[in-house]
Design a protein around this motif. Structure first.
Motif, PDB file in Angstrom:
ATOM      1  N   LEU A 684       0.887  -1.218  -0.094  1.00 38.30           N
ATOM      2  CA  LEU A 684       0.083  -0.033  -0.021  1.00 38.30           C
ATOM      3  C   LEU A 684       0.876   1.372   0.042  1.00 38.30           C
ATOM      4  CD1 LEU A 684      -2.892  -0.937   2.663  1.00 38.30           C
ATOM      5  CD2 LEU A 684      -2.904  -1.063   0.119  1.00 38.30           C
ATOM      6  N   CYS A 685       1.831   1.350   0.640  1.00 35.82           N
ATOM      7  CA  CYS A 685       2.767   2.400   0.861  1.00 35.82           C
ATOM      8  C   CYS A 685       3.383   3.007  -0.656  1.00 35.82           C
ATOM      9  CB  CYS A 685       3.839   2.505   2.099  1.00 35.82           C
ATOM     10  SG  CYS A 685       4.812   1.057   1.803  1.00 35.82           S
ATOM     11  N   ALA A 686       3.299   1.760  -1.346  1.00 34.30           N
ATOM     12  CA  ALA A 686       4.180   2.183  -2.706  1.00 34.30           C
ATOM     13  C   ALA A 686       3.205   2.957  -3.835  1.00 34.30           C
ATOM     14  CB  ALA A 686       4.809   0.812  -3.478  1.00 34.30           C
ATOM     15  N   LYS A 687       1.681   3.059  -3.318  1.00 37.22           N
ATOM     16  CA  LYS A 687       0.833   3.386  -4.423  1.00 37.22           C
ATOM     17  C   LYS A 687       0.771   5.019  -4.166  1.00 37.22           C
ATOM     18  CE  LYS A 687      -1.448  -1.049  -4.025  1.00 37.22           C
ATOM     19  NZ  LYS A 687      -0.379  -1.499  -4.650  1.00 37.22           N
ATOM     20  N   ARG A 688       1.751   5.612  -5.196  1.00 46.87           N
ATOM     21  CA  ARG A 688       1.980   7.178  -4.889  1.00 46.87           C
ATOM     22  C   ARG A 688       0.858   7.771  -5.377  1.00 46.87           C
ATOM     23  NH1 ARG A 688       5.279   6.489  -1.351  1.00 46.87           N
ATOM     24  NH2 ARG A 688       7.450   5.311  -1.731  1.00 46.87           N
ATOM     25  N   ARG A 689      -0.331   7.414  -5.905  1.00 46.83           N
ATOM     26  CA  ARG A 689      -1.654   8.244  -6.283  1.00 46.83           C
ATOM     27  C   ARG A 689      -2.806   7.920  -5.531  1.00 46.83           C
ATOM     28  NH1 ARG A 689      -3.260   7.575 -12.273  1.00 46.83           N
ATOM     29  NH2 ARG A 689      -4.874   9.287 -11.512  1.00 46.83           N
ATOM     30  N   LEU A 690      -2.505   6.816  -4.498  1.00 45.99           N
ATOM     31  CA  LEU A 690      -3.478   6.649  -3.352  1.00 45.99           C
ATOM     32  C   LEU A 690      -4.004   7.771  -2.360  1.00 45.99           C
ATOM     33  CD1 LEU A 690      -5.484   4.362  -2.763  1.00 45.99           C
ATOM     34  CD2 LEU A 690      -3.721   3.572  -1.044  1.00 45.99           C
ATOM     35  N   THR A 691      -5.235   8.258  -2.453  1.00 44.87           N
ATOM     36  CA  THR A 691      -5.539   9.619  -1.853  1.00 44.87           C
ATOM     37  C   THR A 691      -6.852   8.797  -0.853  1.00 44.87           C
ATOM     38  OG1 THR A 691      -7.144  10.039  -3.300  1.00 44.87           O
ATOM     39  CG2 THR A 691      -5.121  11.074  -3.431  1.00 44.87           C
ATOM     40  N   ASP A 692      -7.498   7.666  -1.043  1.00 41.36           N
ATOM     41  CA  ASP A 692      -8.693   7.370  -0.497  1.00 41.36           C
ATOM     42  C   ASP A 692      -8.803   5.965  -0.009  1.00 41.36           C
ATOM     43  OD1 ASP A 692     -11.267   6.933   0.428  1.00 41.36           O
ATOM     44  OD2 ASP A 692     -11.778   8.668  -0.452  1.00 41.36           O
ATOM     45  N   LEU A 693      -8.556   5.741   1.396  1.00 45.12           N
ATOM     46  CA  LEU A 693      -8.150   4.342   1.627  1.00 45.12           C
ATOM     47  C   LEU A 693      -9.299   3.881   2.697  1.00 45.12           C
ATOM     48  CD1 LEU A 693      -6.795   1.755   1.838  1.00 45.12           C
ATOM     49  CD2 LEU A 693      -5.131   2.643   3.354  1.00 45.12           C
ATOM     50  N   THR A 694      -9.933   2.696   2.643  1.00 47.43           N
ATOM     51  CA  THR A 694     -11.040   2.262   3.596  1.00 47.43           C
ATOM     52  C   THR A 694     -10.460   0.859   4.040  1.00 47.43           C
ATOM     53  OG1 THR A 694     -12.817   3.528   2.876  1.00 47.43           O
ATOM     54  CG2 THR A 694     -13.269   1.600   4.170  1.00 47.43           C
ATOM     55  N   LEU A 695     -10.202   0.759   5.275  1.00 46.11           N
ATOM     56  CA  LEU A 695      -9.804  -0.825   5.855  1.00 46.11           C
ATOM     57  C   LEU A 695     -10.860  -1.358   6.702  1.00 46.11           C
ATOM     58  CD1 LEU A 695      -6.148   0.058   6.671  1.00 46.11           C
ATOM     59  CD2 LEU A 695      -7.008  -1.087   4.528  1.00 46.11           C
ATOM     60  N   CYS A 696     -11.417  -2.484   6.355  1.00 48.95           N
ATOM     61  CA  CYS A 696     -12.611  -3.118   6.946  1.00 48.95           C
ATOM     62  C   CYS A 696     -12.311  -4.447   7.542  1.00 48.95           C
ATOM     63  CB  CYS A 696     -13.915  -2.924   6.299  1.00 48.95           C
ATOM     64  SG  CYS A 696     -14.211  -1.456   5.769  1.00 48.95           S
ATOM     65  N   TRP A 697     -12.646  -4.595   8.696  1.00 48.02           N
ATOM     66  CA  TRP A 697     -12.583  -6.092   9.487  1.00 48.02           C
ATOM     67  C   TRP A 697     -14.400  -6.557   9.222  1.00 48.02           C
ATOM     68  CZ3 TRP A 697      -8.763  -2.915  10.256  1.00 48.02           C
ATOM     69  CH2 TRP A 697      -7.531  -3.521  10.311  1.00 48.02           C
ATOM     70  N   CYS A 698     -14.506  -7.881   9.376  1.00 50.14           N
ATOM     71  CA  CYS A 698     -15.848  -8.115   9.321  1.00 50.14           C
ATOM     72  C   CYS A 698     -16.736  -7.654  10.507  1.00 50.14           C
ATOM     73  CB  CYS A 698     -16.075  -9.797   9.188  1.00 50.14           C
ATOM     74  SG  CYS A 698     -17.825 -10.427   9.126  1.00 50.14           S
ATOM     75  N   ASN A 699     -17.657  -7.192  10.842  1.00 50.74           N
ATOM     76  CA  ASN A 699     -18.431  -6.953  11.716  1.00 50.74           C
ATOM     77  C   ASN A 699     -18.815  -7.860  12.992  1.00 50.74           C
ATOM     78  OD1 ASN A 699     -20.767  -7.885  10.637  1.00 50.74           O
ATOM     79  ND2 ASN A 699     -21.855  -5.897  10.360  1.00 50.74           N
ATOM     80  N   THR A 700     -18.640  -9.215  12.332  1.00 51.95           N
ATOM     81  CA  THR A 700     -18.969 -10.315  13.281  1.00 51.95           C
ATOM     82  C   THR A 700     -17.732 -10.951  13.598  1.00 51.95           C
ATOM     83  OG1 THR A 700     -19.293 -11.933  11.382  1.00 51.95           O
ATOM     84  CG2 THR A 700     -21.427 -10.721  12.191  1.00 51.95           C
ATOM     85  N   TYR A 701     -16.527 -10.629  13.122  1.00 50.99           N
ATOM     86  CA  TYR A 701     -15.414 -11.030  13.408  1.00 50.99           C
ATOM     87  C   TYR A 701     -14.864 -11.085  14.944  1.00 50.99           C
ATOM     88  CZ  TYR A 701     -10.354 -11.783  13.262  1.00 50.99           C
ATOM     89  OH  TYR A 701      -8.859 -12.303  13.334  1.00 50.99           O
ATOM     90  N   SER A 702     -14.568 -12.151  15.520  1.00 48.11           N
ATOM     91  CA  SER A 702     -13.854 -11.966  16.799  1.00 48.11           C
ATOM     92  C   SER A 702     -12.714 -13.096  16.855  1.00 48.11           C
ATOM     93  CB  SER A 702     -14.998 -12.518  18.021  1.00 48.11           C
ATOM     94  OG  SER A 702     -15.437 -13.903  17.610  1.00 48.11           O
ATOM     95  N   THR A 703     -11.682 -12.790  17.670  1.00 49.52           N
ATOM     96  CA  THR A 703     -10.476 -13.907  17.861  1.00 49.52           C
ATOM     97  C   THR A 703     -10.000 -13.573  19.140  1.00 49.52           C
ATOM     98  OG1 THR A 703      -8.435 -14.394  17.029  1.00 49.52           O
ATOM     99  CG2 THR A 703      -9.353 -12.178  17.023  1.00 49.52           C
ATOM    100  N   ASP A 704      -9.264 -14.670  19.674  1.00 50.58           N
ATOM    101  CA  ASP A 704      -8.437 -14.533  20.839  1.00 50.58           C
ATOM    102  C   ASP A 704      -7.026 -14.151  20.512  1.00 50.58           C
ATOM    103  OD1 ASP A 704     -10.566 -15.499  22.253  1.00 50.58           O
ATOM    104  OD2 ASP A 704      -9.975 -17.741  22.088  1.00 50.58           O
ATOM    105  N   ASN A 705      -6.746 -13.822  19.322  1.00 51.67           N
ATOM    106  CA  ASN A 705      -5.444 -13.538  18.824  1.00 51.67           C
ATOM    107  C   ASN A 705      -5.244 -12.150  18.400  1.00 51.67           C
ATOM    108  OD1 ASN A 705      -2.607 -13.301  18.480  1.00 51.67           O
ATOM    109  ND2 ASN A 705      -2.741 -14.917  16.598  1.00 51.67           N
ATOM    110  N   ILE A 706      -5.644 -11.327  19.224  1.00 48.61           N
ATOM    111  CA  ILE A 706      -5.699  -9.719  18.881  1.00 48.61           C
ATOM    112  C   ILE A 706      -4.518  -9.227  18.470  1.00 48.61           C
ATOM    113  CG2 ILE A 706      -6.095  -7.372  19.835  1.00 48.61           C
ATOM    114  CD1 ILE A 706      -8.391  -8.814  21.585  1.00 48.61           C
TER     115      ILE A 706
END
Length: 1194
Positions: A684-706
């Motif tokens: 991602l850090c190499a994308k020199r034109r990237l101005t808009d980024l959304t990062l999502c995890w599933c809203n039902t996702y859970s884990t013990d390995n935070i």
């Protein structure tokens, strides 16, 4: 062309044995490029409309050749990324011994080719460069033809310029549809300029009249210029500037107006200026500058400074009126006279005004009664003219030539064709606006014709389309991205009135849209009926918009080999769509932009989409769509709204590695990233034109390995160019490492964190110098917006933040962690909008930001509001306090003098249960809207204030809603009165709900347009007692058991504007007033909603003849309609829609008129009624069979 030449040269430099032939051809192209540019530019200026003209054919051949070279260069880049992607996939999988050998052989072959630097695809490039060279070499053939075309165009421009030259005298006595605008201009002329000014133009005020060509700007000022009130000026000057702006000519025209003789243009500029100075010195003048254009901003600004310099010697109170098509001209004059100027925008006429203007020009006689059929036709024509005065005049003239119904109906059927034809002045006048556009904006404008009329343009989306289609020229300004340049292009088109703003969207005026279609007819096509394409489709087609249900139509799209953009709306089986897409994806090569909307679920996109190697913009709107397998093949893509990750080959995050042109990217289901190395592979850090980024995890996702998710986030570092960042459902407790350092996120302008429930300490957002918007929602464990950071406890916090939304932050206690403070004590120095929702532990702000314009607090524990203690005015425009039961005071009374700055103030208070006395809202001079809801202890809207028992109350209030104020007794506390007895002098909208104790208003406000009363104890309505028209357009009276009369018939001559009437659940209503026998007026209702059908027999409803829509609702008693009501229905030939809702014992319908188009019966309904009128076998069905649309809710 220069971009392509340089691209070819750069590529060939890497090749062994620099191709001599191609080198010569590229050098020849480079040498001839300026001449080719000049020929193309001159051809565009000459406006040769005939596409079969040799020069137009050559230009299209040139464009095709350029596109082919560009495509080949794109293919080289695509193949390079494809090889890299294949290599990466091979490296991530376990290799067998055979695959190791195979890979070694391939590696040796590739290494050998690299060593020799020979690309096997070079032959393709050589062929397309040769073709481009051959086509471009023909430019010299067109120089003689071009001269002839230019001469013809110059003659056409001369004739048009002569036709457009204006004088000060109006051509008609009446100014139809512009009386309000004329009064506004006259008021401005009377208004003295009291503000102290120090500029050299301090004695002059300037007003710009802005509107599209043909909107009536000149006609308006002609009538103003000849008005009696302008005799107050010592001098009057009228100059038609037009598009051939010459400084000496304009000054000479001014002098000729004053001297009655024209000075010689060979006089020096100095002599002309001095002569004009002597004429206006110490004189109060009125100058009209008609039809001013802007050619080149800086140059024009300088030239107008020279023109206006002598006028600076005029006396105080001198006025200049300017007509122009563009806001940019108005802004330019502000810079010339160094003073904020005013502007009056002329919009289209109302339908009635347009019809009046049309009839004035269509009928040669005054008596229209004997031409009733023709009047009906002009009424239909007027609706098609979009309020455009020039079109009304031209079409009226065509109608006047033959007062024959058949002729008029032919005109009605071909109004738009007449407007678009070159046989009248409409389109040539509009086309001037297009001709004056810079070349870089013409393609942007013409592309917009691909969208339907009345389309709502989103600025950001349209700019991304332009970028994908290569319409945006690279900037020479370091750090400026394509989105910035495209946004600037769009703003210029808005200033030049090619777009009009409607809320957050923009629209094109209908005739501007027609202009766009006329200049793009050979490259843009829109097919909306969806059954077939036109018989003739130009080979030059570049952009296509299709709505269809036929898969065969889609298959034919594949034949358009030069297509660059496709907007496809499909309304049928998606299996057919899927199969058709496979075929066209195989055939296409040149597509840059693809938009697909599917009515039914389109679950899979064919993998053949990977063939679209030039695709830069892709948007598919369909529910339950599965992400495209192998999206990484589309390495030219600039926007990927949401990439759904899966633990399957072709859907992993590594697909993003070589997609370095991405500007906007969303990644979903990040829990499917299996290890840190995989996260790194996205680069991602190499994308020199990237101005808009959304990062999502599933809203039902859970884990013990935070910890694992935190490590993944650590390796999703964004590039420094990022401006907008959104993070959803992150389950980590800490920030990623790269966000704790300000530098990697230093350019962020907008941040949204949503449902990051365990995130405890936010990154140092307060230190981001460009951050303008911060929205935090459901981040349950955050205690402070800004924490101690690197030991720095005092700094300039949130220096440019303008928007702050905080919602459902349960643990939020304070703005700063204890011990942290803003450097100068000013928190959020630039904040304009603040929303706080359900943050019950949050402390009150010590003081509101000094620039705050909009404040909304909801479900907080605050007790009061703290305004800035400094003496500056408070710029607040919107105040909403909702569901804050602890609020006991609003200190507006203490700050009343600081609310005096001009603005539109909106105040909304809801569920302030302990508040007993309202602030002195009536004294807020610019309060426009007041909404009060569920404040059970408030007794009066306005109380005694500082002993002032009489003053002008609510002077500019336009909207008042009062809901559930059970204790409200009166408008004013006893002893308080409006200064002139006029309560709410500007009110246009009043809604009262559930205020059972409120006294009747002594007189309804004189400007009221919309009135609604619900559950009120009033017995009647009291209209103003004067003889002025009542502007009421909508009246709704519901659940008012005490109402016995509504005096509509008494005031029928004054209620000409009333169109919508609701009378529901008023069981004691016995009268709508008394009709005067001498009064021949009728109420002109369009929509009526009632509970009791007997109301229909009361005048003035009994004699209404205009009703289009009738609703009968909420009646538990009516079984059938009275006989007189039956007759009423049969005679009502205007009725189109009848709706019956919740009338449970109604068994029979009246005889309904033949005009009815829709019948709806729903809610509670008697079984006998359903049986009588059911579709199959109902014995009274034949009585309603003539109605096209029937809905009976079963």
């Amino acid at each position: 062309m220069s971009k392509i030449i340089n691209g070819c040269s750069d590529y060939l430099e890497k090749q062994v044995g620099w191709q001599t032939g191609m080198n010569k051809e590229l050098e020849s192209l480079r040498k001839n490029h300026p001449k080719i540019q000049a020929v193309v530019f001159a051809a565009n200026q000459a406006q040769i409309s005939d596409q079969n003209h040799p020069i137009n054919k050559w230009i299209w051949e040139l464009r095709d050749a350029l596109d082919e070279v560009n495509d080949v260069l794109d293919e080289f880049e695509y193949m390079k990324h494809k090889q890299q992607l294949t290599k990466n996939m091979e490296e991530t999988e376990e290799r067998t011994a055979f695959s190791n050998v195979s890979f070694l052989v391939d590696g040796l072959r590739i290494a050998g080719e690299r060593a020799l630097k020979i690309d096997p695809r070079l032959k393709g490039l050589e062929e397309v460069v040769q073709k481009l060279h051959n086509v471009s070499a023909g430019f010299s053939n067109f120089l003689p033809l071009l001269d002839i075309a230019k001469q013809g165009q110059q003659e056409q421009q001369r004739q048009l310029s002569e036709a457009r030259e204006t004088g000060c005298l109006p051509t008609t006595n009446d100014l139809i549809g512009r009386s309000k605008d004329m009064e506004s201009v006259k008021q401005w002329l009377r208004k003295p300029s009291n503000k102290p000014r120090t500029s050299r133009f301090r004695n002059i005020s300037l007003l710009s009249i802005v509107g599209h060509g043909g909107m009536g700007k000149t006609t308006l000022l002609q009538h103003v210029y000849e008005d009696e009130m302008t005799k107050e000026f010592d001098l009057k000057l009228w100059v038609c500037v037009s598009n051939n702006f010459d400084v000496k000519k304009v000054i000479a025209d001014m002098l000729s107006t004053l001297k009655k003789e024209r000075p010689r243009l060979d006089d020096t500029l100095d002599a002309l200026q001095k002569s004009l100075k002597n004429k206006v010195k110490s004189k109060r003048f009125l100058l009209v500058l008609d039809d001013v254009w802007e050619e080149e901003e800086k140059r024009d600004k300088s030239k107008w400074g020279i023109v206006l310099a002598p006028l600076a010697y005029g006396d105080f109170g001198s006025k200049i009126l300017v007509t122009t098509r563009t806001d940019s001209v108005a802004l330019m004059f502000e810079e010339v006279i160094l003073e904020k100027t005013e502007a009056l925008r002329l919009e289209g006429l109302e339908d009635e005004e347009c019809l009046e203007l049309l009839n004035t020009h269509a009928f040669a006689v005054d008596n229209l009664d004997d031409k009733r059929k023709l009047k009906l036709i002009t009424a239909e024509i007027a609706k098609k003219l979009s309020g455009y005065p020039l079109a009304a005049k031209v079409i009226g003239g065509i109608l006047m030539s033959k007062l024959d119904e058949e002729h008029w109906r032919r005109v009605l059927d071909s109004v738009l064709e007449i407007i678009k034809s070159g046989d009248n002045i409409i389109m040539p006048i509009l086309r001037l606006s297009y001709v004056h556009l810079p070349e870089c904006l013409k393609s942007c404008f013409t592309f917009c014709s691909i969208f339907p009329q009345d389309y709502e343009f989103d600025k950001d989306a349209l700019v991304r389309h332009w970028i994908a289609l290569d319409f945006i020229q690279q900037s020479h300004i370091q750090g400026e991205i394509m989105e910035d340049i495209g946004g600037r292009y769009f703003d210029v088109l808005v200033k030049k009135n090619f777009f009009d703003k409607f809320g957050r969207y923009y629209k094109m005026h209908d005739l501007i849209h027609e202009l766009a279609q006329s200049v793009s007819i050979h490259e843009c096509l829109r097919v909306e009926d969806g059954t077939k394409f036109p018989s003739i489709i130009p080979k030059t087609l570049r952009h296509l918009f299709v709505k269809t249900t036929y898969p065969n139509i889609i298959k034919k799209i594949g034949h358009f080999e030069h297509l660059h953009s496709l907007f496809l709306f499909h309304y049928a089986s998606n299996q057919d769509l899927f199969n058709a897409l496979i075929e066209i994806f195989k055939a296409w090569r040149s597509l840059r932009l693809l938009y697909i909307w599917a009515l039914e679920d389109l679950k899979i996109i064919p993998e053949e989409i990977g063939n679209l190697m030039h695709l830069r913009y892709l948007k598919i709107e369909a529910d339950h769509l599965t992400m495209i397998r192998g999206i990484g093949k589309l390495n030219s893509l600039q926007e990927l709204d949401m990439f759904d990750l899966r633990d399957v080959s072709g859907y992993r995050i590594g697909e993003l590695e070589n997609m370095n042109d991405l500007c906007k990217l969303g990644i979903n289901y990040l829990e499917n990233v299996k290890n840190v190395e995989e996260a790194c592979s996205a680069k991602l850090c190499a994308k020199r034109r990237l101005t808009d980024l959304t990062l999502c995890w599933c809203n039902t996702y859970s884990t013990d390995n935070i910890d694992f998710d935190e490590y993944v986030f650590d390796n999703l570092q964004s590039p420094e160019c990022l401006r907008n960042l959104s993070i959803n459902n992150y389950i980590g407790t800490r920030s990623p490492i790269w966000m704790n350092n300000v530098n990697p996120i230093s350019n962020l302008e907008k941040i949204e964190l949503t449902f990051c429930r365990d995130w405890e300490t936010l990154p140092p957002f307060g230190k981001l110098r460009f951050l303008k918007s911060l929205k935090l929602c459901f981040n349950m464990k955050v205690k402070w917006l800004e924490s101690k950071f690197n030991g720095n406890e005092k700094y300039d916090a949130f220096p440019l933040l303008e928007v702050l939304h905080i919602s459902y932050l349960d643990a939020l206690e304070d703005w700063f962690e204890a011990g942290v403070a803003a450097e100068d004590g000013c928190l959020f120095p630039c904040l304009i909008e603040l929303k706080i929702d359900d943050c019950r532990k949050l402390k009150e702000l010590p003081s509101f930001p000094s620039k705050l314009k909009s404040l909304q607090i909801r479900y907080t524990g605050w007790k009061t509001l703290n305004f800035c203690s400094i003496s500056n005015s408070i710029p607040l425009e919107t105040l909403e306090v909702l569901h804050c039961p602890n609020i006991t005071s609003l200190p507006l009374a203490d700050e009343i003098a600081r609310f005096a700055a001009p603005r539109d103030l909106i105040i909304k208070l809801t569920e302030c249960l302990e508040c007993e006395t309202l602030p002195p809202f009536g004294q807020l001079p610019f309060l426009k809207s007041l909404i009060l809801d569920n404040m059970p202890k408030v007794k009066w809207l306005e109380s005694k204030f500082n002993g002032n028992d009489k003053y002008r109350a609510f002077p500019l209030l336009e909207v008042l809603h009062i809901d559930r104020l059970e204790a409200l007794e009166d408008w004013f506390e006893a002893g308080v009165a409006a200064e002139d007895g006029c309560l709410f002098p500007s009110l246009t909208e009043l809604y009262l709900y559930d205020c059972p104790k409120l006294k009747e208003s002594p007189s309804l406000p004189s400007k009221l347009k919309r009135l609604g009363i619900y559950k009120i104890g009033w017995t009647t309505l009291n209209f103003c007692s004067n003889s002025n028209p009542i502007p009421l357009e909508s009246l709704k009276v519901s659940d008012c058991p005490n109402i016995t009369s509504l005096p509509l018939a008494d005031e029928i001559s004054r209620l000409a504007a009333l169109r919508d009437l609701v009378i529901r659940k008023c069981p004691n209503l016995i009268s709508l007033g008394e009709m005067q026998t001498t009064n021949n007026c009728h109420i002109m209702l369009s929509n009526l909603s009632i509970s009791d059908p007997s109301v229909l027999l009361m005048e003035p409803l009994r004699s209404t003849a205009s009703l289009k829509e009738l609703s009968i609702e909420y009646n538990d008693e009516v079984v059938s309609f009275p006989n007189e009501a039956e007759q009423w229905f049969e005679s009502l030939s205007s009725l189109q829609i009848l709706s019956i809702y919740d009338v449970p014992i109604l068994r029979e319908l009246p005889n309904l008129p033949p005009s009815l188009e829709s019948l709806e019966i729903w809610g509670r309904c008697h079984p006998e009624l359903k049986e009588r009128y059911r579709e199959n076998g109902g014995f009274d069905r034949h009585k309603i069979a003539h109605i096209p649309f029937i809905l009976m809710d079963t």
